[in-house]
Structure formats: structure tokens, C-alpha cells
Design a protein around this motif. Structure first.
Motif, short mmCIF file in Angstrom:
data_model
loop_
_atom_site.label_atom_id
_atom_site.label_comp_id
_atom_site.label_asym_id
_atom_site.label_seq_id
_atom_site.Cartn_x
_atom_site.Cartn_y
_atom_site.Cartn_z
N ALA A 39 -9.54 6.57 -9.17
CA ALA A 39 -8.26 7.22 -9.47
C ALA A 39 -7.68 7.88 -8.23
N LEU A 40 -8.54 8.51 -7.43
CA LEU A 40 -8.08 9.15 -6.19
C LEU A 40 -7.61 8.11 -5.18
N LEU A 41 -8.36 7.02 -5.04
CA LEU A 41 -7.97 5.95 -4.12
C LEU A 41 -6.63 5.33 -4.53
N THR A 42 -6.52 5.01 -5.82
CA THR A 42 -5.31 4.35 -6.32
C THR A 42 -4.09 5.25 -6.18
N GLY A 43 -4.23 6.51 -6.60
CA GLY A 43 -3.10 7.43 -6.52
C GLY A 43 -2.64 7.66 -5.09
N GLY A 44 -3.59 7.77 -4.16
CA GLY A 44 -3.22 8.00 -2.76
C GLY A 44 -2.48 6.82 -2.16
N PHE A 45 -2.98 5.61 -2.39
CA PHE A 45 -2.34 4.45 -1.78
C PHE A 45 -1.04 4.09 -2.48
N LEU A 59 10.02 -6.67 -3.63
CA LEU A 59 9.75 -6.42 -5.05
C LEU A 59 8.26 -6.48 -5.32
N ALA A 60 7.56 -7.38 -4.64
CA ALA A 60 6.12 -7.51 -4.88
C ALA A 60 5.41 -6.19 -4.58
N LEU A 61 5.81 -5.53 -3.49
CA LEU A 61 5.21 -4.23 -3.16
C LEU A 61 5.64 -3.16 -4.15
N LEU A 62 6.92 -3.14 -4.48
CA LEU A 62 7.41 -2.13 -5.44
C LEU A 62 6.76 -2.33 -6.81
N ALA A 63 6.65 -3.59 -7.23
CA ALA A 63 6.03 -3.88 -8.52
C ALA A 63 4.56 -3.43 -8.52
N ASP A 64 3.87 -3.73 -7.42
CA ASP A 64 2.47 -3.33 -7.33
C ASP A 64 2.33 -1.82 -7.26
N ALA A 65 3.29 -1.15 -6.57
CA ALA A 65 3.26 0.31 -6.51
C ALA A 65 3.50 0.92 -7.90
N GLY A 66 4.45 0.33 -8.65
CA GLY A 66 4.69 0.80 -10.01
C GLY A 66 3.47 0.58 -10.89
N HIS A 67 2.84 -0.57 -10.69
CA HIS A 67 1.62 -0.84 -11.45
C HIS A 67 0.52 0.15 -11.06
N MET A 68 0.43 0.47 -9.76
CA MET A 68 -0.59 1.41 -9.30
C MET A 68 -0.32 2.82 -9.83
N LEU A 69 0.96 3.18 -9.99
CA LEU A 69 1.29 4.48 -10.57
C LEU A 69 0.77 4.56 -12.00
N LEU A 139 3.51 -7.44 5.00
CA LEU A 139 2.18 -8.01 5.12
C LEU A 139 1.15 -6.94 5.44
N LEU A 140 1.48 -6.01 6.32
CA LEU A 140 0.55 -4.95 6.70
C LEU A 140 0.21 -4.05 5.50
N VAL A 141 1.26 -3.66 4.76
CA VAL A 141 1.04 -2.80 3.59
C VAL A 141 0.23 -3.54 2.53
N ALA A 142 0.54 -4.81 2.32
CA ALA A 142 -0.18 -5.59 1.30
C ALA A 142 -1.65 -5.76 1.67
N LEU A 143 -1.95 -5.97 2.96
CA LEU A 143 -3.34 -6.10 3.39
C LEU A 143 -4.10 -4.81 3.17
N ALA A 144 -3.47 -3.68 3.48
CA ALA A 144 -4.11 -2.38 3.24
C ALA A 144 -4.34 -2.17 1.75
N GLY A 145 -3.36 -2.57 0.93
CA GLY A 145 -3.52 -2.44 -0.52
C GLY A 145 -4.64 -3.30 -1.05
N LEU A 146 -4.78 -4.51 -0.50
CA LEU A 146 -5.86 -5.40 -0.92
C LEU A 146 -7.22 -4.76 -0.62
N ALA A 147 -7.36 -4.15 0.55
CA ALA A 147 -8.62 -3.50 0.91
C ALA A 147 -8.94 -2.36 -0.06
N VAL A 148 -7.95 -1.55 -0.38
CA VAL A 148 -8.15 -0.43 -1.31
C VAL A 148 -8.53 -0.95 -2.69
N ASN A 149 -7.84 -1.98 -3.16
CA ASN A 149 -8.10 -2.50 -4.51
C ASN A 149 -9.45 -3.19 -4.61
N ILE A 150 -9.86 -3.89 -3.55
CA ILE A 150 -11.19 -4.51 -3.56
C ILE A 150 -12.26 -3.42 -3.64
#
Length: 317
Positions: A39-45, A59-69, A139-150
Motif C-alpha cells: 500500500a505504501l509503495l503503490t500510494g507513493g508511486f 492516457l496509459a500512464l493516467l489510466a494506470d495512475a488512476g488504477h493505482m489510486l 517510457l521512463l515513468v512506465a519502466l519505474a512503475g513496472l519495477a514498483v509493481n513487480i
């Protein structure tokens, strides 16, 4: 009426029950800590990804950010449900608060469903009115998000996946992981070809995958909330097994089997006994077989020596 959890029949059974309870408590404590960390990892990223989506126009980043919220909120709810489930039973809540985890799992499923529908709507709008997308920063933000989600997925994957609450948490993080993969692919396509419609197209693909799993979670949680028998339980088969294999038992009727949270199964039943059968011995044998053969260690058994009104084959109703 007799309750299997009140008075263990032997010292060994009491010791085993105590060990099992302690083991279950340790597992729940570990699951609670796993959910809190994710929860802490997801909320921070989520904050970083939302800013990245606005700055890049993706939109892919915004959609994923909304999903992460939504996921962050859902994970905090899951953590709270684990904490609440630790509270002891009371006079008003005689089963304790274990069912809160099922309620949270159902709520999580609804939340995922709503977010996925929003992604589809927004994607259709973006497809017909595409805007500029900055592929490199995306691409940079998505790669960082992938690392956090993995990382979050691996943390939760080590938990108890029989728990609906834990499965709901894993489903949220898996949806985020898929969203990050889609954003990476979209960014690569945009960098290579400049074709921005790939962004909403892949967002819809992720949304469809999420919808199917969310529906499955909601359906299973609703089944538990409606006191449905667990999927791995054959009530009529159990009733027939008890009547055939427990000495002194002629028939099992008025049998109900349910679960509070998808982990612990409970049962109530009436046992029609043969004339001269020892009711205490019969009840003990029924509970022992329920626990050993069918995994039901919390049962209420009512012995009876006559069918009563409508007693024949009551277990089929």
C-alpha cells in the motif's frame, strides 16, 4: 446442541487446535504486513505516475495512475480488514470480524470494475481525438512503475492466496503491472513510429483483462456473503458419507455449510441416530470425520432419534 470449537475431545486435539490457531494467526499477521508495505509503495508511486501522465499526455500512464489510486485505497482497506479480523468475537458479533475481509474483497472487485470502465470510455474518446504524447518521458515513468509493481506483486504473492482479501490485493497489483507493461509498449511504439493511437488501444486491452478478473472476484465474494457453500464442498456428498461411515447414524438432514472468508468452513446439521446409539459418541465421530475427511473443523451437530416433520431427505433442500 454441541459445538466442536468449545471443548476439544482429547488433549492432543486441543494441542493441535492451539498450534493451528497460532499458525493461522502468524499467517494473517504476515499477510497484514505484506499488504501494508505494498500500500505504501503503490500510494507513493501513484503520485509520480499521475504527474508523468499529465506532463507526457499519456492516457496509459493516467489510466494506470488512476488504477493505482484505487488500488492504494483498496490495499489500505485490505490492511484495515486484516486488523479488524484480529478482534475477538463479542456478544453482538459472535463470529468476530472475519467477514469484513469478504466485504472488502467485494468492494475491491467493484472498484476495479468501475476503473476499468472509465479507462475504456476515456480510451475511446482519445482514439477519435488523439493528442500529443511524449514517448521518452512516458517510457521512463512506465519502466519505474513496472519495477514498483513487480516488487509489490512478489511481496503479496508470498501470502495466503486462499484468502479472498489477499487475492483481491494481488489482483489490484496485477492490474497495475499490466498497465505498466501496456504503457511501456505504447511508449516504444510511439518513439519508433509516432503512432499515438496505440496508447488508448493498449489501455482498452488492459481494461478488458482487468474486467474479467474483477468479475470473478466479485462473484466469489458475493457467493460467500450469500452464505453459499464453498466451491470445493459437496454438501449432499458429505451428508451421504457421514450416514454411510459413522456408526449409529442413519441420516443427516438440515445440513448447512458456509464460510466467512473463503478460508474457514463451518457447518450445522441434524443427525438422525439409530435406536440405542450413543449420542455423545456419534456426535464426536461426526465431528472427527468432518475435520479429517472434509476439512470442516467447526461444526454444530444436533442428534435426534426421530425424523420429525419432513425429516426424510431434508439434507437435499
Amino acid at each position: 446442541m454441541s459445538h466442536s470449537h468449545d471443548h476439544p475431545d482429547t488433549v492432543d486435539e486441543a494441542h493441535a487446535a492451539g498450534n493451528a490457531h497460532g499458525h493461522d494467526h502468524d499467517l494473517r499477521g504476515a499477510d497484514k504486513n505484506r499488504v501494508l508495505l505494498v500500500a505504501l509503495l503503490t500510494g507513493g508511486f501513484m503520485v509520480i505516475e499521475a504527474l508523468g501522465g499529465v506532463l507526457t499526455g499519456s492516457l496509459a500512464l493516467l489510466a494506470d495512475a488512476g488504477h493505482m489510486l484505487t488500488d492504494s485505497i483498496a490495499l489500505w482497506l485490505a490492511w484495515w480488514a486484516f486488523r479488524l479480523a484480529e478482534r475477538p468475537a463479542t456478544g453482538r458479533h459472535t463470529y468476530g470480524y472475519g467477514r469484513v475481509k469478504t466485504l472488502v474483497a467485494y468492494t475491491n472487485g467493484v472498484g476495479i470494475f468501475v476503473i476499468a470502465l472509465w479507462i475504456v470510455y476515456e480510451a475511446v474518446t482519445r482514439f477519435f481525438s488523439p493528442g500529443p504524447v511524449l514517448g521518452g518521458p512516458m517510457l521512463l515513468v512506465a519502466l519505474a512503475g513496472l519495477a514498483v509493481n513487480i516488487g509489490g506483486f512478489l511481496i503479496l504473492r508470498g501470502g495466503n492466496r486462499e484468502s479472498l482479501n489477499m487475492r483481491g490485493a494481488i489482483l489490484h497489483v496485477l492490474g497495475d503491472l499490466l498497465g505498466s507493461v501496456a504503457a511501456i509498449v505504447a511508449a516504444l511504439v510511439i518513439l519508433a513510429t509516432g503512432w499515438t493511437p496505440i496508447d488508448p488501444i493498449l489501455s482498452v486491452l488492459v481494461a478488458v483483462l482487468i474486467l474479467s478478473t474483477a468479475w470473478s472476484l466479485m462473484r466469489e465474494a458475493a457467493h460467500l456473503l450469500l452464505e453459499g457453500a464453498p466451491a470445493n464442498i459437496d454438501r449432499d456428498g458429505i451428508a451421504a458419507d457421514l450416514a454411510a461411515n459413522v456408526e449409529g447414524v442413519k441420516e443427516i438432514n438440515h445440513m448447512h455449510v458456509w464460510s466467512l472468508d473463503g478460508e474457514k468452513t463451518l457447518a450445522t446439521l441434524n443427525a438422525r441416530l439409530a435406536e440405542g446409539a450413543n449420542p455423545i459418541a456419534a456426535v464426536t465421530a461426526i465431528k472427527s470425520r468432518l475435520a479429517a475427511k472434509h476439512g470442516i473443523d467447526h461444526a454444530t451437530v444436533e442428534p435426534e432419534f426421530s425424523t420429525g416433520a419432513g425429516g426424510e431427505n431434508e439434507h437435499r433442500h
